[in-house]
Design a protein around this motif. Structure first.
Motif, PDB file in Angstrom:
ATOM      1  N   PRO A  50     -15.081   1.912  -7.977  1.00 36.97           N
ATOM      2  CA  PRO A  50     -14.469   0.694  -8.523  1.00 36.97           C
ATOM      3  C   PRO A  50     -13.026   0.451  -8.095  1.00 36.97           C
ATOM      4  N   ASN A  51     -12.693   0.761  -6.859  1.00 36.08           N
ATOM      5  CA  ASN A  51     -11.373   0.420  -6.323  1.00 36.08           C
ATOM      6  C   ASN A  51     -11.292  -1.104  -6.243  1.00 36.08           C
ATOM      7  N   PRO A  52     -10.385  -1.744  -6.981  1.00 34.97           N
ATOM      8  CA  PRO A  52     -10.382  -3.215  -7.044  1.00 34.97           C
ATOM      9  C   PRO A  52     -10.096  -3.875  -5.707  1.00 34.97           C
ATOM     10  N   LEU A  53      -9.531  -3.142  -4.762  1.00 30.79           N
ATOM     11  CA  LEU A  53      -9.258  -3.693  -3.443  1.00 30.79           C
ATOM     12  C   LEU A  53     -10.537  -4.159  -2.748  1.00 30.79           C
ATOM     13  N   HIS A  54     -11.674  -3.578  -3.163  1.00 36.01           N
ATOM     14  CA  HIS A  54     -12.930  -3.837  -2.482  1.00 36.01           C
ATOM     15  C   HIS A  54     -13.857  -4.798  -3.227  1.00 36.01           C
ATOM     16  N   TRP A  55     -13.462  -5.248  -4.423  1.00 40.68           N
ATOM     17  CA  TRP A  55     -14.363  -6.154  -5.152  1.00 40.68           C
ATOM     18  C   TRP A  55     -13.646  -7.243  -5.952  1.00 40.68           C
ATOM     19  N   ASN A  56     -12.383  -7.018  -6.308  1.00 36.69           N
ATOM     20  CA  ASN A  56     -11.652  -7.946  -7.171  1.00 36.69           C
ATOM     21  C   ASN A  56     -10.820  -8.897  -6.307  1.00 36.69           C
ATOM     22  N   LYS A  58      -8.834 -11.490  -6.874  1.00 32.03           N
ATOM     23  CA  LYS A  58      -7.444 -11.747  -7.266  1.00 32.03           C
ATOM     24  C   LYS A  58      -6.558 -10.544  -6.931  1.00 32.03           C
ATOM     25  N   PHE A  59      -7.019  -9.355  -7.285  1.00 27.76           N
ATOM     26  CA  PHE A  59      -6.261  -8.141  -6.999  1.00 27.76           C
ATOM     27  C   PHE A  59      -6.055  -7.992  -5.492  1.00 27.76           C
ATOM     28  N   ALA A  60      -7.126  -8.178  -4.725  1.00 30.12           N
ATOM     29  CA  ALA A  60      -7.055  -7.971  -3.283  1.00 30.12           C
ATOM     30  C   ALA A  60      -6.121  -8.977  -2.621  1.00 30.12           C
ATOM     31  N   ARG A  61      -6.135 -10.232  -3.087  1.00 27.97           N
ATOM     32  CA  ARG A  61      -5.261 -11.241  -2.499  1.00 27.97           C
ATOM     33  C   ARG A  61      -3.792 -10.914  -2.723  1.00 27.97           C
ATOM     34  N   GLU A  62      -3.490 -10.257  -3.823  1.00 24.40           N
ATOM     35  CA  GLU A  62      -2.108  -9.913  -4.134  1.00 24.40           C
ATOM     36  C   GLU A  62      -1.674  -8.594  -3.491  1.00 24.40           C
ATOM     37  N   SER A  63      -2.621  -7.927  -2.826  1.00 24.73           N
ATOM     38  CA  SER A  63      -2.306  -6.658  -2.171  1.00 24.73           C
ATOM     39  C   SER A  63      -1.735  -6.922  -0.778  1.00 24.73           C
ATOM     40  N   GLU A  64      -1.315  -5.850  -0.113  1.00 24.74           N
ATOM     41  CA  GLU A  64      -0.786  -5.974   1.247  1.00 24.74           C
ATOM     42  C   GLU A  64      -1.835  -6.436   2.243  1.00 24.74           C
ATOM     43  N   PHE A  65      -3.125  -6.337   1.867  1.00 24.83           N
ATOM     44  CA  PHE A  65      -4.199  -6.744   2.773  1.00 24.83           C
ATOM     45  C   PHE A  65      -4.497  -8.238   2.685  1.00 24.83           C
ATOM     46  N   ARG A 205      -5.464   3.394  -9.339  1.00 24.53           N
ATOM     47  CA  ARG A 205      -5.999   2.036  -9.245  1.00 24.53           C
ATOM     48  C   ARG A 205      -5.056   1.103  -8.496  1.00 24.53           C
ATOM     49  N   ALA A 206      -3.782   1.385  -8.535  1.00 31.27           N
ATOM     50  CA  ALA A 206      -2.804   0.537  -7.843  1.00 31.27           C
ATOM     51  C   ALA A 206      -2.740   0.812  -6.349  1.00 31.27           C
ATOM     52  N   GLY A 207      -3.377   1.891  -5.883  1.00 24.37           N
ATOM     53  CA  GLY A 207      -3.407   2.190  -4.458  1.00 24.37           C
ATOM     54  C   GLY A 207      -2.121   2.758  -3.910  1.00 24.37           C
ATOM     55  N   VAL A 208      -1.325   3.421  -4.741  1.00 23.37           N
ATOM     56  CA  VAL A 208      -0.059   4.000  -4.292  1.00 23.37           C
ATOM     57  C   VAL A 208      -0.335   5.285  -3.515  1.00 23.37           C
ATOM     58  N   SER A 209       0.183   5.379  -2.308  1.00 25.72           N
ATOM     59  CA  SER A 209      -0.051   6.554  -1.470  1.00 25.72           C
ATOM     60  C   SER A 209       0.952   7.650  -1.775  1.00 25.72           C
ATOM     61  N   PRO A 210       0.502   8.887  -1.977  1.00 24.48           N
ATOM     62  CA  PRO A 210       1.447   9.992  -2.101  1.00 24.48           C
ATOM     63  C   PRO A 210       2.181  10.185  -0.775  1.00 24.48           C
ATOM     64  N   ARG A 211       3.448  10.538  -0.823  1.00 24.77           N
ATOM     65  CA  ARG A 211       4.235  10.754   0.383  1.00 24.77           C
ATOM     66  C   ARG A 211       3.973  12.149   0.945  1.00 24.77           C
ATOM     67  N   PHE A 212       3.941  12.231   2.261  1.00 23.85           N
ATOM     68  CA  PHE A 212       3.634  13.491   2.927  1.00 23.85           C
ATOM     69  C   PHE A 212       4.547  14.606   2.445  1.00 23.85           C
TER      70      PHE A 212
END
Length: 398
Positions: A50-56, A58-65, A205-212
């Motif tokens: 249920p990653n919203p980037l792939h189905w939601n 509104k969420f996806a439009r507001e993302s960097e993608f 859920r927000a898709g924040v990447s951990p830093r190396f």
């Protein structure tokens, strides 16, 4: 079971139609239509991702993608044959197939609605070993290269197929003897499963990447669970692979190959074969789930015919679960670059699958040109039995 006792029992693998195909390009099928947003939504729904980037929307439009984007795992969903097509080459009488593992390389191109993937396939190699499950067993490997309509390399897959004699597996009854009754979950147990699942969804859920530089060897990833598995969930998974929908593909063959193994009979038993001629009128006759080699996944009687004892899940699905889980942790600025998953056993009806992973290494300078974190992942059932052992290399931002 509907096996015919008058048929002579086959006790050895006949590999006479296999050896001469090693190293050669093979055919298969190609989906007619490009990937749609609904295809992506259907896929993540079936994978319980249920990653919203792939189905939601509104969420996806507001993302960097700027809109819906597919998960990395969809490459196998836009392929023919669950990714095992180039590993299932040659006629072996009396045989069946289960998945043995997948290795993936991802090259950075994302799949979006409107994209179309094209596949090139090659039969890599095989070996034969004795197994407790089915005696003489062939482990065969095949390679698939996925490119998009622009010619950009999306991913490469090396799949491992396990081909064995159905009658021998049935006679040995390894799972019939090992499995007890289908687990009945108490409400308290189901509540705990729901909590683990919900906590994992909230973990990134927000898709924040951990830093190396922030990640340390020994860090543990959030736990995930899928299940309990049921005939309904297995059916939902099967239908998300687009080639299983009536009329979605056409047969293709590499140019210049005299015997490209496009749509030949692999040697399945009578209860698992397609009716290719009948399917021209009634497409259900090569549907795979109602008629064909996947019948055992949703029918305990059919599963017993091929030594599996009860309804069970799909290897390609377990591979996708691994990719999704790792990509969720990596976030929107990360990417799974390489993974190798060995399948130790299927997800059976009534069981749940747990994901536990740990960071095992870090490399700042790599052949990929990006910093990579190594992760060890295991999928287990509720009793701790190992289903999948996976190693992965994940790109994270500096």
């Amino acid at each position: 079971m509907t096996t015919d006792p008058s048929e002579p029992e086959i006790t050895e693998l006949d590999l006479s139609d296999v050896e001469h195909r090693v190293g050669k390009p093979v055919g298969g099928a190609q989906l007619w239509e490009p990937c749609s947003a609904s295809d992506i939504r259907r896929w993540v729904m079936a994978m319980d991702y249920p990653n919203p980037l792939h189905w939601n929307e509104k969420f996806a439009r507001e993302s960097e993608f700027g809109g819906i984007v597919a998960p990395q795992s969809i490459a196998v969903g836009l392929d023919y044959g669950h990714g095992a097509q180039p590993a299932c080459v040659g006629h072996i009488p009396g045989s069946h197939l289960i998945f043995g593992g997948e290795e993936w390389w991802f090259y950075g191109a994302r799949v979006r609605p409107g994209d179309k993937l094209y596949q090139e396939r090659r039969f890599h190699d095989y070996k034969v070993a004795e197994t407790k499950f089915a005696g003489p067993t062939m482990f065969s490997r095949g390679d698939t290269t996925h490119t998009n309509q622009h010619g950009h390399l999306v991913a490469k897959e090396r799949s491992t197929a396990i081909r064995y004699l159905s009658a021998e597996a049935r006679k040995r009854g390894m799972y019939e003897n090992r499995l007890g009754e289908i687990k009945r979950w108490t409400q308290a147990e189901l509540d705990e499963v729901a909590k683990v699942r919900h906590d994992w969804i909230l973990s990134n859920r927000a898709g924040v990447s951990p830093r190396f530089d922030e990640v340390e060897v020994g860090d543990r990833l959030p736990r995930r669970v899928i299940g309990p598995h049921s005939i309904a969930t297995f059916t939902t998974e099967y239908r998300a692979f687009l080639f299983n929908i009536w009329g979605t593909f056409g047969w293709v063959a590499p140019e210049g190959v005299e015997d490209p193994w496009i749509n030949q009979d692999p040697g399945w038993g009578a209860d698992f074969a397609f009716d290719e001629e009948g399917a021209e009128i009634d497409p259900r006759k090569r549907d795979g789930l109602y008629v064909g080699p996947s019948r055992g996944h949703i029918d305990a009687d059919r599963a017993s015919e091929v030594g599996m004892a009860r309804a069970y899940g799909y290897g390609a699905t377990m591979g996708a679960w691994c990719t999704d889980y790792l990509a969720y942790w990596a976030g929107n600025d990360g990417m799974v670059r390489h993974s190798k998953a060995d399948f130790r056993g299927p997800a059976f009806e009534g069981d749940a699958t747990y994901f536990d992973a740990e960071v095992s290494g870090k490399e700042r300078e790599t052949a990929w040109g990006v910093p990579l974190v190594q992760v060890e992942l295991r999928l287990t059932d509720q009793q701790g039995g190992v289903l999948v052992s996976c190693t992965a290399e994940i790109e994270l931002p500096l």
